[in-house]
Structure formats: structure tokens, C-alpha cells
Design a protein around this motif. Sequence first.
Motif, PDB file in Angstrom:
ATOM      1  N   VAL A 252       0.855  -1.195   0.000  1.00 29.08           N
ATOM      2  CA  VAL A 252       0.000   0.000   0.000  1.00 29.08           C
ATOM      3  C   VAL A 252       0.890   1.244   0.000  1.00 29.08           C
ATOM      4  O   VAL A 252       1.863   1.312   0.763  1.00 29.08           O
ATOM      5  CB  VAL A 252      -0.894   0.003   1.277  1.00 29.08           C
ATOM      6  CG1 VAL A 252      -1.652   1.319   1.413  1.00 29.08           C
ATOM      7  CG2 VAL A 252      -1.874  -1.177   1.277  1.00 29.08           C
ATOM      8  N   LEU A 253       0.564   2.209  -0.839  1.00 25.03           N
ATOM      9  CA  LEU A 253       1.321   3.463  -0.834  1.00 25.03           C
ATOM     10  C   LEU A 253       0.987   4.246   0.433  1.00 25.03           C
ATOM     11  O   LEU A 253      -0.169   4.607   0.655  1.00 25.03           O
ATOM     12  CB  LEU A 253       0.973   4.296  -2.080  1.00 25.03           C
ATOM     13  CG  LEU A 253       1.592   5.700  -2.130  1.00 25.03           C
ATOM     14  CD1 LEU A 253       3.115   5.654  -2.218  1.00 25.03           C
ATOM     15  CD2 LEU A 253       1.021   6.514  -3.283  1.00 25.03           C
TER      16      LEU A 253
ATOM     17  N   LEU B 286       2.581   2.579 -10.326  1.00 28.14           N
ATOM     18  CA  LEU B 286       2.704   1.689  -9.159  1.00 28.14           C
ATOM     19  C   LEU B 286       1.720   0.525  -9.241  1.00 28.14           C
ATOM     20  O   LEU B 286       2.027  -0.599  -8.857  1.00 28.14           O
ATOM     21  CB  LEU B 286       2.493   2.469  -7.855  1.00 28.14           C
ATOM     22  CG  LEU B 286       3.547   3.529  -7.530  1.00 28.14           C
ATOM     23  CD1 LEU B 286       3.172   4.294  -6.260  1.00 28.14           C
ATOM     24  CD2 LEU B 286       4.942   2.908  -7.386  1.00 28.14           C
ATOM     25  N   LYS B 287       0.538   0.819  -9.765  1.00 28.28           N
ATOM     26  CA  LYS B 287      -0.468  -0.235  -9.945  1.00 28.28           C
ATOM     27  C   LYS B 287       0.081  -1.316 -10.891  1.00 28.28           C
ATOM     28  O   LYS B 287      -0.076  -2.516 -10.652  1.00 28.28           O
ATOM     29  CB  LYS B 287      -1.760   0.387 -10.488  1.00 28.28           C
ATOM     30  CG  LYS B 287      -2.745  -0.569 -11.112  1.00 28.28           C
ATOM     31  CD  LYS B 287      -3.701  -1.171 -10.111  1.00 28.28           C
ATOM     32  CE  LYS B 287      -4.564  -2.219 -10.790  1.00 28.28           C
ATOM     33  NZ  LYS B 287      -5.541  -2.834  -9.920  1.00 28.28           N
TER      34      LYS B 287
ATOM     35  N   ILE C 244      -4.017   2.254  -1.435  1.00 25.09           N
ATOM     36  CA  ILE C 244      -3.568   3.627  -1.149  1.00 25.09           C
ATOM     37  C   ILE C 244      -3.969   3.983   0.278  1.00 25.09           C
ATOM     38  O   ILE C 244      -5.115   3.743   0.684  1.00 25.09           O
ATOM     39  CB  ILE C 244      -4.221   4.650  -2.110  1.00 25.09           C
ATOM     40  CG1 ILE C 244      -3.984   4.266  -3.573  1.00 25.09           C
ATOM     41  CG2 ILE C 244      -3.715   6.056  -1.833  1.00 25.09           C
ATOM     42  CD1 ILE C 244      -4.681   5.206  -4.568  1.00 25.09           C
ATOM     43  N   GLU C 245      -3.045   4.579   1.019  1.00 20.61           N
ATOM     44  CA  GLU C 245      -3.380   5.098   2.349  1.00 20.61           C
ATOM     45  C   GLU C 245      -4.083   6.443   2.153  1.00 20.61           C
ATOM     46  O   GLU C 245      -3.448   7.491   2.064  1.00 20.61           O
ATOM     47  CB  GLU C 245      -2.119   5.264   3.196  1.00 20.61           C
ATOM     48  CG  GLU C 245      -2.442   5.622   4.646  1.00 20.61           C
ATOM     49  CD  GLU C 245      -1.192   5.657   5.505  1.00 20.61           C
ATOM     50  OE1 GLU C 245      -1.191   4.993   6.554  1.00 20.61           O
ATOM     51  OE2 GLU C 245      -0.201   6.338   5.144  1.00 20.61           O
TER      52      GLU C 245
ATOM     53  N   LEU D   2      -8.665   3.036 -10.129  1.00 21.27           N
ATOM     54  CA  LEU D   2      -7.565   2.087 -10.385  1.00 21.27           C
ATOM     55  C   LEU D   2      -7.812   0.728  -9.728  1.00 21.27           C
ATOM     56  O   LEU D   2      -6.948  -0.146  -9.768  1.00 21.27           O
ATOM     57  CB  LEU D   2      -6.244   2.671  -9.861  1.00 21.27           C
ATOM     58  CG  LEU D   2      -5.690   3.874 -10.624  1.00 21.27           C
ATOM     59  CD1 LEU D   2      -4.556   4.540  -9.857  1.00 21.27           C
ATOM     60  CD2 LEU D   2      -5.195   3.433 -12.005  1.00 21.27           C
ATOM     61  N   ASP D   3      -8.967   0.570  -9.102  1.00 17.76           N
ATOM     62  CA  ASP D   3      -9.295  -0.664  -8.407  1.00 17.76           C
ATOM     63  C   ASP D   3      -8.236  -1.007  -7.342  1.00 17.76           C
ATOM     64  O   ASP D   3      -7.711  -2.125  -7.285  1.00 17.76           O
ATOM     65  CB  ASP D   3      -9.441  -1.816  -9.424  1.00 17.76           C
ATOM     66  CG  ASP D   3     -10.048  -3.064  -8.794  1.00 17.76           C
ATOM     67  OD1 ASP D   3     -10.768  -2.907  -7.792  1.00 17.76           O
ATOM     68  OD2 ASP D   3      -9.777  -4.176  -9.279  1.00 17.76           O
ATOM     69  N   LEU D   4      -7.932  -0.014  -6.518  1.00 13.92           N
ATOM     70  CA  LEU D   4      -7.012  -0.206  -5.399  1.00 13.92           C
ATOM     71  C   LEU D   4      -7.814  -0.104  -4.105  1.00 13.92           C
ATOM     72  O   LEU D   4      -8.807   0.635  -4.049  1.00 13.92           O
ATOM     73  CB  LEU D   4      -5.927   0.881  -5.414  1.00 13.92           C
ATOM     74  CG  LEU D   4      -4.935   0.822  -6.587  1.00 13.92           C
ATOM     75  CD1 LEU D   4      -4.153   2.126  -6.710  1.00 13.92           C
ATOM     76  CD2 LEU D   4      -3.992  -0.366  -6.419  1.00 13.92           C
ATOM     77  N   ILE D   5      -7.397  -0.852  -3.079  1.00 11.22           N
ATOM     78  CA  ILE D   5      -8.134  -0.756  -1.819  1.00 11.22           C
ATOM     79  C   ILE D   5      -7.723   0.525  -1.081  1.00 11.22           C
ATOM     80  O   ILE D   5      -6.699   1.149  -1.386  1.00 11.22           O
ATOM     81  CB  ILE D   5      -7.939  -1.995  -0.905  1.00 11.22           C
ATOM     82  CG1 ILE D   5      -6.508  -2.092  -0.380  1.00 11.22           C
ATOM     83  CG2 ILE D   5      -8.357  -3.277  -1.608  1.00 11.22           C
ATOM     84  CD1 ILE D   5      -6.398  -3.026   0.820  1.00 11.22           C
TER      85      ILE D   5
END
Length: 283
Positions: free
Chosen positions: A187-188, A208-209, A216-217, A238-241
Motif C-alpha cells: 500500500v502506498l 505503481l499499480k 492507497i493510504e 484504479l481498483d485499489l483498496i
Amino acid sequence: MRRIDLHTHSTASDGTLDPEELIYLAKKEGLKALALTDHDTIQSLPKAYFIALEEGLEFLCGVEISVKFDGPGHFHLLGYFLTPELKNLEGTLKELQRARERRNLLMIEKLRALGIEITLEELKRITSGEIGRPHFARLLVEKGVVESLEKAFERYLKKGAPAYVPKALLSPEEAISQVLKSKGVPVLAHPITLKLNFEELSKYLRYLKELGLKGIEVYYTDHSSDFTKFLLEKAKALDLIVTGGSDFHGMNKPGIKLGRGFGNLRVPYECFLVLKKLLEKMN
Ligand code: AMP
Ligand code: ZN
Ligand code: FE
Ligand code: FE
């Protein structure tokens, strides 16, 4: 709403509470879930994991890895794991720690050349964890060389200052793949510290993805509501949590409260559930 905190530090890095004290504080503050994310070390995880279990606190193992970044700010990568035994990652972090020890000796030499005597013994006396620039800064203040920690960085320790020595770092590719190899979620951390504008940040997040970043924080002590909103949209696109935490350091960052940041931080419990579910799917 019960609070959670997915970004905290203990005495294993530059926090002032040991894992036990951190878990008791989390219980006392009524937190529903906690993750411990020390800088470049997983040394405190086994202890924290078992105390959290005993105390009935929902807990995730974590780490915060400093990563090479050519841009204006700095890049920290959070890694989250279900268990504290992470042999591969431990090996990589040990190498970084040995590089840090060599760097500390170089900084001692540079200070000595400037007529300032700081010894490794003195540094070891003020911390049981990894020694870094904050510890040099503290000794410079204690010895009366400078009036404040800020001045210590300004005059001697910041990038480009006379006693500064760069730190060995993993590249973004290496750091992300190391976390993934240990069945962790990369996680960034605090995207604000990259110091990129919205357009540059959007581009960097896409990159990064592609490297395997999973989250992502978004909720963070120093994020404005506009920036938080921007990151929420990016995460969705981006379909990131989405994760969040205070970056609690105890008395080393006295303004930051566990689970509350400067007071208004609220990390939804949902973030913990989604992260845990993703971890369970990967393990
Ligand atoms: P190191 O890992 O040894 O390079 O030390 C990095 C740590 O130093 C960061 O996590 C900050 O807590 C602290 N730091 C870096 N720059 C400054 C600064 N200008 N003022 C105060 N603390 C700083
Ligand atoms: Zn720190
Ligand atoms: Fe950080
Ligand atoms: Fe942190």
C-alpha cells in the motif's frame, strides 16, 4: 463509530511505546483494529501479534519500507500481512539494516570532521531499535550543539547538509515485489509526502499499480479533505483498496493521537475488513 488505526510505530523503530504499551493504549482508546507498521523492521511483530490476540484486539502485521524516489518528496511503502513470520522479507530488511549501520558510522565520521563528537555507544544508549537521523538530532540537542531537533536537521542532517549520508533503499519494483512474495498487501503510504501535483500523482499511481500496488493510504493525519477525496476517486478508478492510519509515534510526534491523528482523523472499520479479506484471499 469505533476507530481503527492501520499505521503506527513502536520502539522497534522511532516510536516511544513498546508493542505491549501500544496494544494497551489501543484497548484503552477503544480501537476496534490496529496494525503495527515500524520503519524497515518486523522485529516487534511477533510480540504485538500475540498480545493483541490475548487482548482480543483485531490486529494486522505490517511494515513501512522506505523506497527510492527521484521526485521532490519521499516514498514510503506499507506492507500488510496475516502472520508475523516473514522469513524472506526479514532477510531483505536485515540487509538494509546492515547498510544503515555502515551509514551511521559514516555520519559519525562526518560529524567528527566538523569537530562534533558523537559515539555509537551514545546512540545505542538512547534507543533499543534502529538508529537513524532522529537519534543523531537528539544527541546534537542534548550536547548543546543546536537548540532544537529542527535545527539539527537544518544545519547538519538534512539531504545536502554537511553530515548527511544517503540511505540504501529498495526500488519501488523491489519493495512491492518483496511484499507480494511474502503474501502481503503493498500500500502506498501517505501519498502527500511524494509532493507531486494531482496530474503527476495520477500518473505515478498508474505506474505503481502496474508494479503490483494493491492499495492507497487515503485516510491520513496530514491529508486535507480535498486530497482525501481525490485519493478516494483514484483508488476507485484504479481498483485499489483504501487504507488509513495516524502514523502514531508516541512522544516522538506528540501532536498525533492513536486512531485520531490531530483529532479529526477517522479511518472507517470497513478499510480493515477489506484489507483483511484481500489478505485472506492471497494466503
Ligand atoms: P533516517 O531514516 O535515518 O534517514 O531518518 C528519517 C527520519 O528523520 C524521518 O522518519 C523523520 O522522522 C526524521 N526527519 C527527516 N527530516 C526531518 C526534518 N527536517 N526535521 C525533523 N525530522 C526529520
Ligand atoms: Zn517514523
Ligand atoms: Fe512514513
Ligand atoms: Fe510511519
